[in-house]
Design an enzyme around this catalytic site. Structure first.
Site, PDB file in Angstrom:
ATOM      1  N   MET B 102       0.842  -1.176   0.000  1.00  0.00           N
ATOM      2  CA  MET B 102       0.000   0.000   0.000  1.00  0.00           C
ATOM      3  C   MET B 102       0.884   1.235   0.000  1.00  0.00           C
ATOM      4  O   MET B 102       1.898   1.280   0.675  1.00  0.00           O
ATOM      5  CB  MET B 102      -0.847   0.038   1.267  1.00  0.00           C
ATOM      6  CG  MET B 102      -1.881   1.145   1.213  1.00  0.00           C
ATOM      7  SD  MET B 102      -2.250   1.773   2.852  1.00  0.00           S
ATOM      8  CE  MET B 102      -1.573   3.408   2.717  1.00  0.00           C
ATOM      9  N   HIS B 443      23.666 -27.704 -18.364  1.00  0.00           N
ATOM     10  CA  HIS B 443      24.770 -27.698 -19.334  1.00  0.00           C
ATOM     11  C   HIS B 443      24.686 -26.469 -20.236  1.00  0.00           C
ATOM     12  O   HIS B 443      25.659 -25.733 -20.411  1.00  0.00           O
ATOM     13  CB  HIS B 443      24.734 -28.981 -20.175  1.00  0.00           C
ATOM     14  CG  HIS B 443      25.794 -29.035 -21.222  1.00  0.00           C
ATOM     15  ND1 HIS B 443      25.587 -28.636 -22.518  1.00  0.00           N
ATOM     16  CD2 HIS B 443      27.094 -29.406 -21.141  1.00  0.00           C
ATOM     17  CE1 HIS B 443      26.710 -28.774 -23.201  1.00  0.00           C
ATOM     18  NE2 HIS B 443      27.642 -29.242 -22.398  1.00  0.00           N
ATOM     19  N   TYR B 838      42.931 -16.325  -5.752  1.00  0.00           N
ATOM     20  CA  TYR B 838      42.313 -15.841  -6.974  1.00  0.00           C
ATOM     21  C   TYR B 838      40.929 -16.464  -7.177  1.00  0.00           C
ATOM     22  O   TYR B 838      40.609 -17.480  -6.558  1.00  0.00           O
ATOM     23  CB  TYR B 838      43.193 -16.136  -8.199  1.00  0.00           C
ATOM     24  CG  TYR B 838      43.327 -17.602  -8.526  1.00  0.00           C
ATOM     25  CD1 TYR B 838      42.402 -18.231  -9.363  1.00  0.00           C
ATOM     26  CD2 TYR B 838      44.364 -18.358  -8.004  1.00  0.00           C
ATOM     27  CE1 TYR B 838      42.516 -19.574  -9.662  1.00  0.00           C
ATOM     28  CE2 TYR B 838      44.487 -19.707  -8.290  1.00  0.00           C
ATOM     29  CZ  TYR B 838      43.563 -20.325  -9.122  1.00  0.00           C
ATOM     30  OH  TYR B 838      43.661 -21.640  -9.401  1.00  0.00           O
TER      31      TYR B 838
END
Lengths: 859, 859
Positions: B102, B443, B838
């Site tokens: 609302m 995949h 990394y």
């Protein structure tokens, strides 16, 4: 300087790892004053040093050997290769006895000169026979010349007089020269060093390596070498040689048990040309020796406080002991000896419990073939001994055909490439199961072990035709109705029928189990899905059911159709209708189980397997189903295809079903609590434990727990009952173990499902691992198949994390294991160590589990 | 006593969680002296209290509201419902803006009496229009009466004069009475309390719940309610209302951007009946207001130091601010604003970096459709936005047909039920990929993201026929050659061709990336298998290759046949022959990659997928293969069946292949080191990192490491070279993570394969999870799809164990991540936190990863 050599006087029975079993035994016997010829032991360390030193005896070691040899010469007044020639035996002696290794060279020290001296001092026939034996043994085990080359020559000479024996010796030496381009070594010390080298080398011969691999013996233990003055059992009728046990190794009966030959050397007993006599006859032939022998065995058993396996030689009426070791025995004997020895006051109950190998008693619990009848039967093929026991019957390739045959009074063997849950009924009815594929934890193997049913799995020699109408073994074709027998304990398939005998448990067995019950801390429950399984479990002393798999209840032909109807339902309404039909069956199942188990705890696992496991696969079955549900076959096939999964193991199963189809679990819970109410109406009090499978996230459990509690309360209110019950979870997904502190907030108990936990933690599908597991064992990637015994380093670490973090939230939370490992002794030790409350295993393994649990508590 | 209500003067911008976004903004503006009508905020705590108190406003809260209302009356000199009537607006204001809730009621306080006073004091038309608006809004959002019931009436009266408006008001009140059986509340306070209740209730309306679920907003935040004196934009031509941004939210250009309507209330702007004017025109119509407006926006932006989104009202030439918040913006604008503000000296680089949402910049990196052209196109279906970007072309259902079409100059879209590795070539050539099944990590999705290729997966609206000749969407059938367009960013399939535009990176983008590079600690590498992928990676600033999957190299049609020949070989000799043919290809691949990447590190993963992935599935392909290897089709099929696995994910793959078929890995290692030697001959120095997949046991790694080292040395010796290289392992099996201290003894680096690690740790097959994952999201089993963002509680715990125990053995061991998660910002934060060196991600995500890494370092 490392000590490589020990005179027998310097050792004792605790020094097994250094002196090997034989050396430690000789030293101990020397120590307690038994008649043992003098000698010394070159230690296992020396063997490893030999390998580290590029397979050479170091100068240091050589010095020690020379020094101990010189001591031996002084002690005996004889010289190796000297005028009063010392003859010695050279025997290997590993820490753990290894039949694959070089064993013995006798009469070492004889050469062309010393044999003449020996001939002069004793009997020329004896002397040249000894020399001929030496050359033959030496050629065999040191030089690697095939035996038959000597046997041919020896057999040519009918009469073994001195003239012939001299000729034999010459010809034997000729064989050695021809085969090795070197004469038989005349230097006695060279003989000895070559023999020592040969013993060291035999540690790494092919047979020894294979034996160690099979028996999980480490490669870096090494073998000791025992050099001992010869005593001769072949100097006439007052001499002899033999082996004996201080009690019967087959039955455990108290009293010396063994055999001997007079005028013989050890190898004659082994060769089996002359039949040895029972030890009791020694009392007649050499009464004073027999008396001495009985005294010695009494001393030995009293000293070792266990049944001993002895080698002895009698030289001119004088008894010498050449070996003692704890005797190998059957399970039956192990139990009887342990219990008897407690009664005799020799050992205490704890020792008795520790002395019986839990896995060994497995053979007592299943029907068996006698050794004799097996000997007469023709072995056809060998597979994995997936579930012990013995079974004979007619071959059937189809589970339904098995059932038909059995109901019409036949005994049937189910033969399949592999089994699936659809075959359950056939498996229940079959005497035994044979599969050509699958490993020790394939469907067939797991279910069969659960049922205590004989099973040979992964029998690659058997080729089952793809239409399952015949099997081929070698070039022979077997069709339905042909008879075979399975020895599930050994994994051998036999041709034709072999009679079996049921297991009967001895009084001693029950005594030992009672002692184990006193000592153990772990409770032992059974994995049992049916009243039948549960009755066997109770017979073996189960203290509850740790895993009741509710899915097996749906495979019955009277139910599977409604199950399939439920699965195929497109709308919830249809599914509910099918579930309504299934509920009374489940309620009846639970009623039966609760009633049988009385006040013992029962853990009920809600539906676990993916739904496609329940669907038919053959066109025929699909067509029956299509008719029933009034749908085209194509639609059914489509739905089946739709339910297929790429990795069903990691797919839509366990609580994932409960979350997507809550109505299934609701039906199961209603069935459970209606059964509870029925029994409470009869005056019993049931407190079910409800287990949610495949939980990985706390929220999964909390959703399903809410469902269980709400459904249960609805039933209980309707029937105006109350009931105490708990809701817990399997810990079988690694994530659940890792987040056990979270999950413990919702779970009232944990049960480790180590089958799946192992599959997921290792990334091993047990259905597929057979393709590489062989290489893995070969390369020693793991010491023991992780599906057989809990992988303590990996899976075990997860279990410990789960136990500790779960208990960090709820200190007294009940935790158990219900995977296959729950019946495996090493795993049970581990469960005890990490503080589980109970193990749950197949009914037939309950005594094993109890014993292992007692041993774990006593360790 | 809990404080539930705050006057605007009491708050500030830091109090968002208590006052909601709107309330905090109003308070802050008040604080810095901007023109804001007076009012007070009922806090989010009050909302939660309302729910805890059985959806009732407690006495305590009511007292506070009354007290603050009384203060407001004092301040304004007006009274709610009184003779000098106070009119207020009631607006919700959640912590996080939520369109599902609302929003607003205006003009509250009007009733039959006060409207007459207002009419007298101002303009009767304005007064009755305001009353009719109140009734209509109140009826809609408080009473839930459908709007059209009022619209019908309103439209009946052509002219909106006082007479008609009075009639409209009467009729409106009639509707309220009829629909609610109660008259429209005449008590102004009752109006207010009902409105407050309605705001509280709207927190849990269906739309709000769904919105929170989708946007992962917690359910327990609650919403605040703002009560504020009305100002009117509809009192004539010197009044108005509008919204504006302090900079262009689409381009980021500096300068006020917005629109307004004269003589209007807020809802009129939203309703869209009148077309608003551009803010710049305000300078003409109300020059002094415009000047004031520009001053205010300058103050606001300088104060917030960020682009603001403002709502304002002009009442009789006086400007009032009704809202300010940080403005939403496109990625392009976000970057430009951040960089510009640094240049303007408003914020520092760190703030600029923190201000751009890494995921948002994704849209800049891929080709796109313009909003305009999309607006004209017809949407056909919606699927998962599996890989962003835009693609148009002709439909092909077969990978080979795609290739043919593309080579003959067409643009093609590959449509499949789902893709498999065999489709790789088709995927490479296709503009985009559409699958009807599979999830965000199927995949198709994974490969497409890796390629930076547009992909929509799991588009259930599309039914691809089982023979792959057509697809049906709704009732329309599409065949090969029909044209569609894919918006991979939104997951929408469009009919026909839509033109696309290539991504071009702005100067500001490069500036921001350079700043990110300065700040981040994590290195960023790419997952790249080909020279093509690697070039894109370099373009985006990859600092190496973290994952080079060698299997993709075999799917090329020129190689797949030799690969299949190798797999089908029965004898090692035949396998070696096939491998000899494959080696030059691999060598060439590696040569190309090494040469391109120069001195940047490359991690090469040896063959990972199960061999059956390389085998053909259609009869046609099988027949070609059978001809080639001169074997009957039946034999080939048998072999294919034999290689099939129940759970391929947990089957014979990864290093398990290397252990069972060492010759495969040997070939790969030879190819690597021959390529190294070739390049060293050209004067380059290559230091490859060789990675062994699917290690679970230390021994697996040590066996494979030995193989790599021995094979490498053979090649290097033959070619008279030396080379520094390392051998490490994927950590993707839970056991490897759990035993990382052991594995660290052999590994020279770790790379977390979080795709598989997630599948195994959670027991989730990503190919199968689509069947239940929807329910899981619904039930909030997890907050975020664990295949999208690392499940930090479960999988993350394992990763931490692995990092810590691995480093406990080797303190400086290099560790990275190469799973899909390596490009996802939250996961990157986690990787930074646990100390990885990394992350490696698909080339198109590299800038995202760099930015996320910088943010992680700055946090």
């Amino acid at each position: 300087m490392v000590k490589f050599v020990y005179a027998f006087e310097e050792g004792n029975k605790e020094m097994k790892s250094e002196l090997g079993g034989k050396g430690a035994g000789l030293a101990e016997m020397k120590k307690i004053g038994l008649p043992v010829p003098d000698g010394f032991t070159i230690s296992t360390k020396a063997c490893m040093n030999y390998y580290e030193n590029n397979k050479k005896i170091s100068e240091d070691m050589k010095e020690q050997i020379e020094s101990y040899l010189s001591d031996l010469e002084t002690k005996t007044g004889k010289t190796l290769g000297g005028k009063n020639p010392l003859l010695v035996s050279v025997r290997s002696g590993a820490v753990i006895s290894m039949p694959g290794m070089m064993d013995t060279i006798l009469n070492l020290g004889l050469n062309d000169e010393t044999v003449e001296i020996l001939a002069e001092n004793s009997d020329p026939v004896f002397a040249f026979d000894a020399y001929r034996r030496l050359i033959q043994m030496f050629a065999d085990v040191v030089l690697g010349i095939e035996k038959y080359k000597f046997d041919k020559i020896y057999q040519r000479f009918k009469e073994k007089n001195v003239v012939n024996l001299r000729k034999i010796v010459e010809e034997f030496k000729g064989v050695v020269l021809k085969e090795t381009r070197s004469p038989f070594p005349q230097d006695a010390k060279e003989q000895m060093y070559q023999a020592i080298n040969a013993v060291f080398e035999s540690w790494n011969n092919h047979r020894a390596i294979v034996y160690r691999k099979i028996n999980q013996i480490p490669d870096d233990l090494g073998t000791a070498v025992n050099i001992q003055e010869m005593v001769f059992g072949n100097t006439g009728e007052r001499s002899g040689t033999g082996v004996a046990f201080t009690r019967n190794p087959s039955t455990g009966e108290n009293g010396v048990y063994g055999e001997y030959l007079l005028n013989a050397q050890g190898e004659d007993v082994v060769a089996g040309i002359r039949t040895p006599k029972h030890i009791s006859t020694l009392e007649e032939s050499l009464p004073e020796v027999f008396k001495q022998f009985i005294d010695v065995t009494d001393v030995l058993e009293a000293h070792y406080k266990d049944m001993q396996d002895i080698e002895f030689t009698i030289e001119n009426g004088k008894l010498f002991l050449l070996q003692t070791r704890t005797g190998k025995r059957t399970a039956q004997a192990a139990i009887r000896i342990a219990v008897d020895m407690v009664k005799e006051g020799v050992i205490d109950k704890t020792t008795a419990i520790m002395r019986v190998e839990p896995n060994q008693i497995h053979q007592l619990l299943h029907p068996t073939f006698s050794e004799e009848s097996k000997g007469k039967a023709k072995a056809l093929a060998e597979g994995l001994p997936a579930s012990p026991g013995a079974a004979s019957g007619k071959i059937y390739f189809d589970a339904n055909r098995v059932k038909e045959a059995v109901l019409s009074g036949e005994k049937a063997i189910l033969v399949r490439t592999e089994t699936s849950p659809e075959d359950i009924e056939g498996m229940i009815h079959a005497e035994g199961i044979l599969t050509s594929r699958g490993g020790m934890t394939s469907h067939a193997a797991v279910v069969a072990r659960g049922m205590g049913k004989c099973c040979i799995a992964g029998c690659h020699d058997v080729v089952v035709s793809s239409d399952h109408t015949q099997m081929i073994i070698d070039d022979r074709t077997f069709v339905e109705g042909d008879e075979i027998s399975l020895d599930g304990t050994a994994g051998i398939v036999y041709d034709g029928i072999i009679e079996t005998a049921d297991a009967s448990l001895s009084e001693e067995f029950n005594t030992l189990m009672a002692w184990a019950d006193e000592k153990r801390i772990l409770r032992v429950r059974a994995n049992a899905d049916t009243v039948h399984d549960a009755s066997i479990a109770l017979k073996f002393g189960a203290e509850g059911i740790g895993l009741c798999r509710t899915e097996h209840m749906f495979f019955d032909p009277s139910r599977i159709m409604d199950m399939r109807r439920m699965i195929l339902a497109e709308y919830k309404e249809d599914r509910l209708k099918a579930l309504d039909k299934l509920m009374p069956y489940q309620q009846k199942d639970f009623y039966g189980l609760f009633k049988l188990m009385k006040n013992l705890p029962i853990t009920i696992r809600l539906l676990d397997p993916p739904l496609h496991e329940f669907l038919p696969h053959t066109d025929e079955e699909i067509s029956v189903l299509a008719d029933m549900v009034k749908k085209p076959m194509g639609a059914i096939k489509e739905r089946i295809k739709n339910l297929e999964e790429v990795n069903p193991m990691l797919g839509h199963r366990g609580c994932r079903l409960g979350i997507t189809y809550p109505e299934i679990y609701e039906m199961q819970v209603k069935a459970i609590f209606n059964a509870v109410c029925d029994l409470q109406d009869e005056g019993m009090t049931i407190e079910p434990e409800i287990m949610i499978p495949l939980v990985g996230f706390t929220k999964e459990l909390s959703l399903m727990k809410t469902l269980v509690i709400e459904t249960a309360h609805k039933v209980l209110e309707e029937r105006n009952h109350t009931c105490t019950f708990t809701v817990g979870t399997m810990i079988e997904v690694p994530r659940a173990a890792l987040t056990a502190d979270e999950i413990a907030k919702e779970a009232e108990f944990f049960s480790f499902g180590t089958n799946d936990l192992t599959q997921m933690t290792l990334g091993f599908s047990r259905d597929d691992s057979s393709k590489f597991i062989h290489e893995y064992v070969n390369h020693k990637v793991f010491d023991v198949d992780p599906f057989e015994s809990v992988d303590q380093t990996g899976v075990g670490r997860l279990m410990e994390i789960a136990v500790n973090s779960g208990r960090s939230f709820k200190a007294d939370m009940k935790m158990g294991i219900c995977g296959e490992h729950g019946g495996e002794p090493n795993s049970i030790h581990f469960c005890h160590k990490i503080g589980l409350n109970y193990v749950s295993c197949s009914p037939y393994r309950i005594p094993i589990a109890k014993l292992a649990a007692a041993q774990a508590a006593l360790k």
